[in-house]
Enzyme design. Sequence first.
Site, PDB file in Angstrom:
ATOM      1  N   ASP A  49       0.859  -1.193   0.000  1.00 57.70           N
ATOM      2  CA  ASP A  49       0.000   0.000   0.000  1.00 57.70           C
ATOM      3  C   ASP A  49       0.887   1.231   0.000  1.00 57.70           C
ATOM      4  OD1 ASP A  49      -2.285   1.564   0.067  1.00 57.70           O
ATOM      5  OD2 ASP A  49      -2.999   0.806   1.988  1.00 57.70           O
ATOM      6  N   ASP A  53      -2.129   5.173   6.981  1.00 56.61           N
ATOM      7  CA  ASP A  53      -2.662   6.368   7.634  1.00 56.61           C
ATOM      8  C   ASP A  53      -3.405   5.952   8.902  1.00 56.61           C
ATOM      9  OD1 ASP A  53      -3.945   8.728   8.359  1.00 56.61           O
ATOM     10  OD2 ASP A  53      -4.564   9.235   6.335  1.00 56.61           O
ATOM     11  N   ARG A  55      -4.691   2.896   9.245  1.00 53.86           N
ATOM     12  CA  ARG A  55      -4.452   1.448   9.263  1.00 53.86           C
ATOM     13  C   ARG A  55      -5.729   0.637   9.080  1.00 53.86           C
ATOM     14  NH1 ARG A  55      -0.005  -0.424  13.224  1.00 53.86           N
ATOM     15  NH2 ARG A  55       1.222   0.641  11.661  1.00 53.86           N
ATOM     16  N   TRP A 111      -0.827   9.008  -9.084  1.00 55.37           N
ATOM     17  CA  TRP A 111      -2.038   8.350  -9.575  1.00 55.37           C
ATOM     18  C   TRP A 111      -3.307   9.063  -9.133  1.00 55.37           C
ATOM     19  CZ3 TRP A 111       1.917   5.921  -7.000  1.00 55.37           C
ATOM     20  CH2 TRP A 111       1.756   5.747  -5.633  1.00 55.37           C
TER      21      TRP A 111
END
Length: 137
Positions: A49, A53, A55, A111
Site C-alpha cells: 500500500d 494512515d 491502518r 495516480w
Amino acid sequence: TKLHIPIIAVSLELYDDETDTPRGEVLTKQWIDEYADEYVRGRRVLVVDEVDDTRKTLEHAIMQLKERNEPEAIAVAVVHNKVKAKEASLHADVEYFVGEHVEDAWNCYPWDAASDGHTIREHEALAQQCDATDEDE
C-alpha cells in the site's frame, strides 16, 4: 533476473471521493476472484500500500485475506507510514515493512492527479511548488 510472481490487485476504499471524508467502514470495491485465489491460498502474500494512515484498510485487507483466501503467511509493505496513533491494528503474525516514516499530512500521489483534475505534468509542477514551500519554512 525474471521473477514469476503474480501481482493481484484489490481495491479498498475508506475515503468517500464525493465528500473527501472517511466512511464509517472500509468498502471492498474489488477482491481476489476464484482464478487468482490459487496464487494466494496456502502461499505467502505481500500486501503493498502507498500509505499507512489510519491502518483501517490494511487491517480490513488482512482480515479478508485470512477469512476468504487463507494464505500461509502475510506481510505488509507501505511506501509511507504516517507517524500518528492508528485506529486499527495488525495481527502479531503479520510482518510490517516501511519505506519512510512521514508526518501526518495529506500525501498527493501521481495516480491521484486525474481525480484532482490535473494532468500528470500539472501534478508534478504542483509537487515541485510544494517542495519549494516546505524548504522556505
